[in-house]
Motif scaffolding. Structure first.
Motif, PDB file in Angstrom:
ATOM      1  N   MET A   1       0.827  -1.205   0.000  1.00  0.00           N
ATOM      2  CA  MET A   1       0.000   0.000   0.000  1.00  0.00           C
ATOM      3  C   MET A   1       0.866   1.261   0.000  1.00  0.00           C
ATOM      4  SD  MET A   1      -3.113  -0.806  -0.261  1.00  0.00           S
ATOM      5  CE  MET A   1      -4.255  -2.168  -0.021  1.00  0.00           C
ATOM      6  N   GLU A   2       2.007   1.200   0.698  1.00  0.00           N
ATOM      7  CA  GLU A   2       2.902   2.355   0.730  1.00  0.00           C
ATOM      8  C   GLU A   2       3.455   2.644  -0.659  1.00  0.00           C
ATOM      9  OE1 GLU A   2       5.392   5.513   1.757  1.00  0.00           O
ATOM     10  OE2 GLU A   2       3.617   4.652   2.727  1.00  0.00           O
ATOM     11  N   PHE A   3       3.885   1.587  -1.363  1.00  0.00           N
ATOM     12  CA  PHE A   3       4.393   1.802  -2.725  1.00  0.00           C
ATOM     13  C   PHE A   3       3.268   2.240  -3.652  1.00  0.00           C
ATOM     14  CE2 PHE A   3       7.966  -0.598  -1.044  1.00  0.00           C
ATOM     15  CZ  PHE A   3       9.036   0.088  -1.594  1.00  0.00           C
ATOM     16  N   GLY A   4       2.060   1.745  -3.413  1.00  0.00           N
ATOM     17  CA  GLY A   4       0.920   2.193  -4.193  1.00  0.00           C
ATOM     18  C   GLY A   4       0.633   3.666  -3.981  1.00  0.00           C
ATOM     19  N   ARG A   5       0.746   4.121  -2.726  1.00  0.00           N
ATOM     20  CA  ARG A   5       0.532   5.537  -2.423  1.00  0.00           C
ATOM     21  C   ARG A   5       1.575   6.394  -3.130  1.00  0.00           C
ATOM     22  NH1 ARG A   5       2.847   9.164   0.383  1.00  0.00           N
ATOM     23  NH2 ARG A   5       4.351   7.698   1.283  1.00  0.00           N
ATOM     24  N   ARG A   6       2.828   5.964  -3.058  1.00  0.00           N
ATOM     25  CA  ARG A   6       3.885   6.744  -3.711  1.00  0.00           C
ATOM     26  C   ARG A   6       3.704   6.754  -5.223  1.00  0.00           C
ATOM     27  NH1 ARG A   6       9.435   4.447  -1.764  1.00  0.00           N
ATOM     28  NH2 ARG A   6      10.113   5.801  -3.497  1.00  0.00           N
ATOM     29  N   ALA A   7       3.310   5.611  -5.777  1.00  0.00           N
ATOM     30  CA  ALA A   7       3.074   5.559  -7.224  1.00  0.00           C
ATOM     31  C   ALA A   7       1.963   6.515  -7.630  1.00  0.00           C
ATOM     32  CB  ALA A   7       2.738   4.128  -7.634  1.00  0.00           C
ATOM     33  N   ALA A   8       0.900   6.569  -6.819  1.00  0.00           N
ATOM     34  CA  ALA A   8      -0.212   7.473  -7.123  1.00  0.00           C
ATOM     35  C   ALA A   8       0.236   8.929  -7.069  1.00  0.00           C
ATOM     36  CB  ALA A   8      -1.357   7.228  -6.140  1.00  0.00           C
ATOM     37  N   GLU A   9       1.066   9.260  -6.103  1.00  0.00           N
ATOM     38  CA  GLU A   9       1.563  10.633  -6.004  1.00  0.00           C
ATOM     39  C   GLU A   9       2.417  10.990  -7.224  1.00  0.00           C
ATOM     40  OE1 GLU A   9       3.639  10.625  -2.306  1.00  0.00           O
ATOM     41  OE2 GLU A   9       1.822  10.872  -1.095  1.00  0.00           O
ATOM     42  N   MET A  10       3.220  10.036  -7.677  1.00  0.00           N
ATOM     43  CA  MET A  10       4.044  10.288  -8.860  1.00  0.00           C
ATOM     44  C   MET A  10       3.183  10.496 -10.095  1.00  0.00           C
ATOM     45  SD  MET A  10       7.077   7.490  -8.100  1.00  0.00           S
ATOM     46  CE  MET A  10       7.920   7.735  -9.666  1.00  0.00           C
ATOM     47  N   GLU A  11       2.102   9.715 -10.204  1.00  0.00           N
ATOM     48  CA  GLU A  11       1.208   9.864 -11.353  1.00  0.00           C
ATOM     49  C   GLU A  11       0.528  11.223 -11.347  1.00  0.00           C
ATOM     50  OE1 GLU A  11      -0.305   5.499 -12.704  1.00  0.00           O
ATOM     51  OE2 GLU A  11      -1.132   6.253 -10.829  1.00  0.00           O
ATOM     52  N   VAL A  12       0.118  11.684 -10.174  1.00  0.00           N
ATOM     53  CA  VAL A  12      -0.506  13.005 -10.066  1.00  0.00           C
ATOM     54  C   VAL A  12       0.465  14.083 -10.530  1.00  0.00           C
ATOM     55  CG1 VAL A  12      -1.374  14.721  -8.433  1.00  0.00           C
ATOM     56  CG2 VAL A  12      -2.152  12.355  -8.273  1.00  0.00           C
ATOM     57  N   ALA A  13       1.740  13.848 -10.245  1.00  0.00           N
ATOM     58  CA  ALA A  13       2.763  14.817 -10.654  1.00  0.00           C
ATOM     59  C   ALA A  13       3.140  14.685 -12.118  1.00  0.00           C
ATOM     60  CB  ALA A  13       3.997  14.651  -9.774  1.00  0.00           C
ATOM     61  N   GLY A  14       2.538  13.740 -12.829  1.00  0.00           N
ATOM     62  CA  GLY A  14       2.765  13.618 -14.260  1.00  0.00           C
ATOM     63  C   GLY A  14       3.701  12.518 -14.692  1.00  0.00           C
ATOM     64  N   THR A  15       4.140  11.667 -13.764  1.00  0.00           N
ATOM     65  CA  THR A  15       5.044  10.565 -14.103  1.00  0.00           C
ATOM     66  C   THR A  15       4.243   9.327 -14.479  1.00  0.00           C
ATOM     67  OG1 THR A  15       6.722  11.395 -12.570  1.00  0.00           O
ATOM     68  CG2 THR A  15       6.913   9.093 -13.246  1.00  0.00           C
ATOM     69  N   ASP A  16       4.631   8.691 -15.552  1.00  0.00           N
ATOM     70  CA  ASP A  16       3.996   7.435 -15.953  1.00  0.00           C
ATOM     71  C   ASP A  16       4.607   6.289 -15.145  1.00  0.00           C
ATOM     72  OD1 ASP A  16       2.420   5.623 -17.675  1.00  0.00           O
ATOM     73  OD2 ASP A  16       4.397   5.019 -18.398  1.00  0.00           O
ATOM     74  N   VAL A  17       3.797   5.627 -14.340  1.00  0.00           N
ATOM     75  CA  VAL A  17       4.261   4.534 -13.494  1.00  0.00           C
ATOM     76  C   VAL A  17       3.597   3.237 -13.957  1.00  0.00           C
ATOM     77  CG1 VAL A  17       4.371   3.604 -11.148  1.00  0.00           C
ATOM     78  CG2 VAL A  17       4.582   6.084 -11.529  1.00  0.00           C
ATOM     79  N   VAL A  18       4.408   2.209 -14.165  1.00  0.00           N
ATOM     80  CA  VAL A  18       3.872   0.880 -14.456  1.00  0.00           C
ATOM     81  C   VAL A  18       3.635   0.193 -13.118  1.00  0.00           C
ATOM     82  CG1 VAL A  18       4.263  -1.335 -15.560  1.00  0.00           C
ATOM     83  CG2 VAL A  18       5.086   0.756 -16.650  1.00  0.00           C
ATOM     84  N   LYS A  19       2.380  -0.081 -12.811  1.00  0.00           N
ATOM     85  CA  LYS A  19       2.024  -0.615 -11.492  1.00  0.00           C
ATOM     86  C   LYS A  19       1.908  -2.132 -11.555  1.00  0.00           C
ATOM     87  CE  LYS A  19      -1.292   2.485 -11.257  1.00  0.00           C
ATOM     88  NZ  LYS A  19      -2.426   3.329 -10.814  1.00  0.00           N
ATOM     89  N   LEU A  20       2.928  -2.791 -11.051  1.00  0.00           N
ATOM     90  CA  LEU A  20       2.952  -4.251 -10.968  1.00  0.00           C
ATOM     91  C   LEU A  20       2.884  -4.679  -9.505  1.00  0.00           C
ATOM     92  CD1 LEU A  20       5.772  -5.015 -13.576  1.00  0.00           C
ATOM     93  CD2 LEU A  20       3.325  -4.638 -13.970  1.00  0.00           C
ATOM     94  N   ASN A  21       2.282  -3.837  -8.691  1.00  0.00           N
ATOM     95  CA  ASN A  21       2.236  -4.085  -7.250  1.00  0.00           C
ATOM     96  C   ASN A  21       0.856  -4.453  -6.736  1.00  0.00           C
ATOM     97  OD1 ASN A  21       1.556  -1.342  -7.930  1.00  0.00           O
ATOM     98  ND2 ASN A  21       1.539  -0.855  -5.748  1.00  0.00           N
ATOM     99  N   ILE A  22      -0.185  -4.230  -7.507  1.00  0.00           N
ATOM    100  CA  ILE A  22      -1.536  -4.381  -6.992  1.00  0.00           C
ATOM    101  C   ILE A  22      -2.144  -5.696  -7.463  1.00  0.00           C
ATOM    102  CG2 ILE A  22      -3.854  -3.404  -6.916  1.00  0.00           C
ATOM    103  CD1 ILE A  22      -1.780  -1.775  -5.427  1.00  0.00           C
ATOM    104  N   GLY A  23      -2.691  -6.463  -6.530  1.00  0.00           N
ATOM    105  CA  GLY A  23      -3.336  -7.734  -6.860  1.00  0.00           C
ATOM    106  C   GLY A  23      -4.777  -7.553  -7.265  1.00  0.00           C
TER     107      GLY A  23
END
Length: 377
Positions: A1-23
């Motif tokens: 969940m922590e990495f998911g939160r950080r990934a979401a924050e990066m996406e809001v800032a405009g970074t494309d994140v490949v999310k391979l963390n969520i089941g």
């Protein structure tokens, strides 16, 4: 969940994140389910149902269980719940007293043991290894059993490894626990996503050999209804009134609209769609297995169900937490460190979810390949 939160924050800032963390499968709810939901929002009353769910849905689950997993079940023993989490909550509330010892494999889905701990259990994590496909064995359960042990929790196929316990081994494991007066909670949430045998037959449920085991399952993974919070458990007959009283007190009943709409999950068209999705996940598994082999990261055990890989990152010189942190920061790929799932190999392994599209999987592997190559220069 922590990495998911950080990934979401990066996406809001405009970074494309490949999310391979969520089941969570990316397919979404089946069309027939969504059509039923739209129809249900016409203003009709949607009152509470029975605490254990609508009788029609309990019967439909029993029929599905017989047709898919090869075991006839009295629908009275089926309890529809607010997600599989609620099923685990009810079962541990019914079975666990303070001071009880509960045996759980390591690694394993953390919430299972945390439910037991929340009712005062002392959870003993039993180490597993690639030699046992990161799963418990009957011998390991026997060796760990003490006078304080009251039961064992297993998941097959497993999160985080995607591996299953062989049927004969599972039968022996459950028999060992039963011979010692212990209960068995078997998480079969990913069973419908497990590989079929050479004849095309799906794996049987544990209930085929242990009719008194407690089975937990869900609409979230095979049917793609994660946000609709609907699951079920199948319990021995004497446990039914206890589970019912607990459900009445904890949450009255599962969500009524989701229950009505879930009846469509067992239509021929939706079952065919779910099977197509299972085959797509198998194709995605081939993509990620080939991809990680190509970039030089070891997958010690190939999964045979669910949608996870458990990847060994020791060759990079980083711990799993360091690898996930830097992969997110530098390669913009979100993964899950092994420490979330236990202690055995926790610093060596990361979990990869391949529940997203092939395009995104290939993009994520390409980024990780460049990242890993940079670490090895």
């Amino acid at each position: 969940m922590e990495f998911g939160r950080r990934a979401a924050e990066m996406e809001v800032a405009g970074t494309d994140v490949v999310k391979l963390n969520i089941g969570e499968p990316d397919f979404g709810a089946p069309p027939e389910f969504l059509a039923a939901v739209r129809e249900l929002t016409d203003g009709r009353p949607l009152p509470y149902t029975d605490a254990l769910g609508m009788p029609r849905l309990r019967q439909a689950i029993a029929d599905f269980h017989a047709a898919t997993f090869g075991t006839e079940i009295d629908p009275r023993r089926v309890a529809v719940t607010s997600g599989a989490s609620a099923a685990l909550l009810l079962c541990t509330a019914a079975l666990v007293d303070p001071g009880d010892e509960v045996l759980v494999g390591d690694p394993s889905y953390p919430c299972n043991r945390q439910f037991a701990q929340s009712f005062g259990a002392r959870v003993t994590l039993i180490p597993t290894s690639k030699e046992t496909r990161f799963q418990l064995t009957a011998d390991a359960v026997v060796d760990a059993w003490t006078p304080a042990t009251r039961g064992v929790m297993v998941a097959t196929p497993s999160n985080p490894t995607g591996t299953s316990i062989p049927a004969a081994e599972l039968e022996q494991l459950c028999a060992a626990a039963a011979d010692r007066g212990g209960w068995r909670i078997v998480d079969e949430i990913y069973l419908a996503l497990a590989d079929h045998d050479a004849t095309g037959t799906a794996p049987h449920s544990v209930l085929a050999t242990d009719p008194d085991a407690i089975v937990v399952n869900s609409f979230s993974k095979y049917f793609g209804l994660t946000g609709w919070r609907l699951g079920w458990c199948i319990v021995p007959d004497p446990l039914v009134p206890i589970i019912e009283r607990l459900a009445q007190n904890y949450y009255i009943c599962p969500p009524t609209p989701a229950q009505f709409a879930a009846l469509t999950c067992f239509s021929p068209d939706t079952l065919a769609l779910a099977e197509d999705r299972r085959r797509i996940l198998r194709e995605r598994r081939d993509v990620v297995l080939d991809g990680f082999a190509h970039i030089g990261l070891d997958v010690p055990v190939s999964p045979d169900g669910a949608f996870y890989l458990y990847v060994d990152v020791t060759s990079t010189g980083l711990t799993s937490a360091e690898f996930c942190d830097r992969a997110l920061t530098e390669a913009h790929v979100a993964l899950t460190p092994g420490k979330d799932f236990g202690t055995v190999g926790a610093d060596d392994h990361v979990r990869v979810s391949y529940a997203t599209s092939t395009d995104r999987l290939e993009a994520g592997i390409e980024r990780l390949g460049q990242f890993v190559a940079g670490l090895r220069r």
